[in-house]
Design an enzyme around this catalytic site. Sequence first.
Site, PDB file in Angstrom:
ATOM      1  N   LYS A   1       8.867  10.544 -14.313  1.00  0.00           N
ATOM      2  CA  LYS A   1       9.560  11.230 -13.534  1.00  0.00           C
ATOM      3  C   LYS A   1      10.253  10.377 -12.437  1.00  0.00           C
ATOM      4  O   LYS A   1       9.501   9.849 -11.675  1.00  0.00           O
ATOM      5  CB  LYS A   1       8.945  12.427 -12.561  1.00  0.00           C
ATOM      6  CG  LYS A   1       9.920  13.312 -11.900  1.00  0.00           C
ATOM      7  CD  LYS A   1       9.270  14.150 -10.754  1.00  0.00           C
ATOM      8  CE  LYS A   1       9.538  13.408  -9.561  1.00  0.00           C
ATOM      9  NZ  LYS A   1      10.728  13.179  -8.783  1.00  0.00           N
TER      10      LYS A   1
ATOM     11  N   GLY B   1       4.383   6.295  -4.290  1.00  0.00           N
ATOM     12  CA  GLY B   1       5.022   7.022  -3.153  1.00  0.00           C
ATOM     13  C   GLY B   1       4.213   7.332  -2.064  1.00  0.00           C
ATOM     14  O   GLY B   1       3.530   6.238  -1.725  1.00  0.00           O
ATOM     15  N   SER B   2       4.512   8.247  -1.332  1.00  0.00           N
ATOM     16  CA  SER B   2       3.792   8.545   0.051  1.00  0.00           C
ATOM     17  C   SER B   2       2.223   9.146  -0.226  1.00  0.00           C
ATOM     18  O   SER B   2       2.039   9.789  -0.976  1.00  0.00           O
ATOM     19  CB  SER B   2       4.811   9.729   1.017  1.00  0.00           C
ATOM     20  OG  SER B   2       4.414  10.872   0.218  1.00  0.00           O
ATOM     21  N   THR B   3       1.884   8.818   0.889  1.00  0.00           N
ATOM     22  CA  THR B   3       0.298   9.275   1.061  1.00  0.00           C
ATOM     23  C   THR B   3       0.109  10.588   1.019  1.00  0.00           C
ATOM     24  O   THR B   3      -0.767  11.152   0.369  1.00  0.00           O
ATOM     25  CB  THR B   3      -0.309   8.635   2.296  1.00  0.00           C
ATOM     26  OG1 THR B   3      -0.254   7.204   2.441  1.00  0.00           O
ATOM     27  CG2 THR B   3      -1.817   9.155   2.433  1.00  0.00           C
TER      28      THR B   3
ATOM     29  N   VAL C   1       1.875  12.789  -0.488  1.00  0.00           N
ATOM     30  CA  VAL C   1       2.217  13.097  -2.052  1.00  0.00           C
ATOM     31  C   VAL C   1       1.030  12.821  -2.912  1.00  0.00           C
ATOM     32  O   VAL C   1       0.511  13.513  -3.671  1.00  0.00           O
ATOM     33  CB  VAL C   1       3.495  12.792  -2.582  1.00  0.00           C
ATOM     34  CG1 VAL C   1       3.616  13.166  -4.076  1.00  0.00           C
ATOM     35  CG2 VAL C   1       4.657  13.562  -1.792  1.00  0.00           C
ATOM     36  N   GLY C   2       0.473  11.723  -2.396  1.00  0.00           N
ATOM     37  CA  GLY C   2      -0.724  11.165  -3.119  1.00  0.00           C
ATOM     38  C   GLY C   2      -1.853  12.343  -3.067  1.00  0.00           C
ATOM     39  O   GLY C   2      -2.618  12.382  -4.077  1.00  0.00           O
TER      40      GLY C   2
ATOM     41  N   GLU D   1      -0.426   4.358  -5.563  1.00  0.00           N
ATOM     42  CA  GLU D   1      -0.120   3.019  -4.749  1.00  0.00           C
ATOM     43  C   GLU D   1       0.738   3.670  -3.700  1.00  0.00           C
ATOM     44  O   GLU D   1       2.028   4.445  -4.014  1.00  0.00           O
ATOM     45  CB  GLU D   1       0.840   1.988  -5.520  1.00  0.00           C
ATOM     46  CG  GLU D   1       1.041   0.802  -4.756  1.00  0.00           C
ATOM     47  CD  GLU D   1       2.037   0.729  -4.160  1.00  0.00           C
ATOM     48  OE1 GLU D   1       2.349   1.024  -2.567  1.00  0.00           O
ATOM     49  OE2 GLU D   1       3.490   0.532  -4.579  1.00  0.00           O
TER      50      GLU D   1
ATOM     51  N   CYS E   1       7.046  -0.441   0.728  1.00  0.00           N
ATOM     52  CA  CYS E   1       5.471   0.093   1.212  1.00  0.00           C
ATOM     53  C   CYS E   1       4.896  -1.043   1.635  1.00  0.00           C
ATOM     54  O   CYS E   1       4.012  -0.879   2.457  1.00  0.00           O
ATOM     55  CB  CYS E   1       5.029   0.726  -0.067  1.00  0.00           C
ATOM     56  SG  CYS E   1       4.994  -0.419  -1.536  1.00  0.00           S
TER      57      CYS E   1
ATOM     58  N   GLU F   1       4.098   5.049   8.970  1.00  0.00           N
ATOM     59  CA  GLU F   1       5.006   4.177   8.060  1.00  0.00           C
ATOM     60  C   GLU F   1       6.488   4.680   8.279  1.00  0.00           C
ATOM     61  O   GLU F   1       6.472   5.843   8.013  1.00  0.00           O
ATOM     62  CB  GLU F   1       4.481   4.309   6.635  1.00  0.00           C
ATOM     63  CG  GLU F   1       5.376   3.566   5.594  1.00  0.00           C
ATOM     64  CD  GLU F   1       5.162   3.648   4.036  1.00  0.00           C
ATOM     65  OE1 GLU F   1       5.281   2.739   3.393  1.00  0.00           O
ATOM     66  OE2 GLU F   1       4.754   4.891   3.715  1.00  0.00           O
TER      67      GLU F   1
END
Length: 514
Positions: A204, A257-259, A261-262, A280, A314, A412
């Site tokens: 995706k 991606g972002s923390t 969404v992680g 990551e 990042c 961030e």
Amino acid sequence: MGSEGNGGVTDRPAAEEKNVGAPPFEMPEIRFTKLFINGCFVDAGSGRTFETRDPRTGDVIASVAEGDKEDVDLAVKAARDAFDHGEWPRMSGSERGRIMMRFADLVEQHAGELAALESLDAGKHPAVTMAVDIGNAAGSLRYFAGAADKIHGETLKMRGQFQGYTLREPLGVAGLIIPWNFPTTMFGIKVAPALAAGCTVVVKPAEQTPLSALYLADLAKQAGIPDGVINVVPGFGPTAGAAIASHMNVDIVSFTGSTEVGRLIMEASAKSNLKPVSLELGGKSPLIIFDDADLDMAVELAISANFFNKGEACVAASRVYVQDSIYDRFEKKLAERMKSWVVGDPLNDPRVDQGPQVDKAQYERVLSFIDRGKREGATLLTGGKPCGKKGYYIEPTIFTNVKEDMVIAKEEIFGPVMCLMKFKTVEEAIARANGTTYGLGAGVVTRDLDVANRVVRSVRAGLVWVNCYFAVSSDCPFGGRKMSGFGKDEGMHALDKFLAVKSVVTPLRDSPWL
């Protein structure tokens, strides 16, 4: 910046004069805008599309098929069939490697078109895109092609009348969710080790930058990768991304991606089939500059570590710590150097150092952080404002008098914003570098090997650069600690997440069990 020293977009006569003789950017042909499932480009089941926009102007580039859960189901089914019954995981490693090498060849042969697409979609500098994004993607494919026939188990010396060995087998269907800041690079970094391991994949791409992934899918088919092995489903995180993360027939998710969404991906894995995840995530990386550093080199490192790729990285060193005895000289040199920094259209002006942020949402997010820094009492050394009459351009912004508890020092930003701070001792620098919830990267600038080694051993980060920054390679593991995630991209460690270890035990011939 421009001649006015304010980071304005390069719409001045001087820019036009320097551009004389430079080849104009050729608008790429947008050939692939549909989903790629089981070797074919198809419309989304819902028939919906979404717009991808040129961040230089905000204008629409193309309408792209919008995948959702129904489309992810079809892509996962294709990948599952290709894994369970297809030839890819059953090929020898050397056969997979040969096909991946052909894929890399095609990426290089079509580098110009790919770079144009990437630059247009993400607002990136074409020369940087060609060298970094396309080069890294081809390099990852070649590196892991060479690793495909070197995946081995171990022989076990067991107690008693038994012998054992291990097999390292492909895990299955991999869901790969890639970000918008380095789309082609991240496609290669994620896809290459999965293919080498013998997995099949559902990719995706980020909704901001879907075009390169679709183009690469077509090249993969041309290279001879069997249908169903690579599937690409553009769409949005809450629909297509969430469907991949929660899918019962996806065996591993690798996400960059972002923390925030992680966390959601981990939660979706826990609530579905407990699939392993590799994350990551965000960063707030420190760059520590000691008083014995080459000052000119340190200034250039700080600039590139913050403003490369418009700050959309990042691992950007957005916290720059300078030892107090050289701080004033460093600050003066930095401010002077930024007067020659050019913000503008990277596709049509070869002088440009910094292009637009990727989209309106990111542009507004970065500006909100800048406003927050001003309100909290930080001092602007440079920048601090949007620039240009259209598009998503922001002046390179450097804050001084930054305190550790300020939002701009903790969160961030993912844009061209540097926090410049001073320190006295090695111990203070280490403590402040570690005073973050993140742990992705760090940098040290010093001539003293003892100091460098002490900092490297003490800073809790996944990657530390000494007297350099952003130096990466296909054989160098990349990944973080703490809230920057876990698992590695690049290097042989990247194969591990796509392989399952199976132990096999058999009795010896003279065993009493026979």
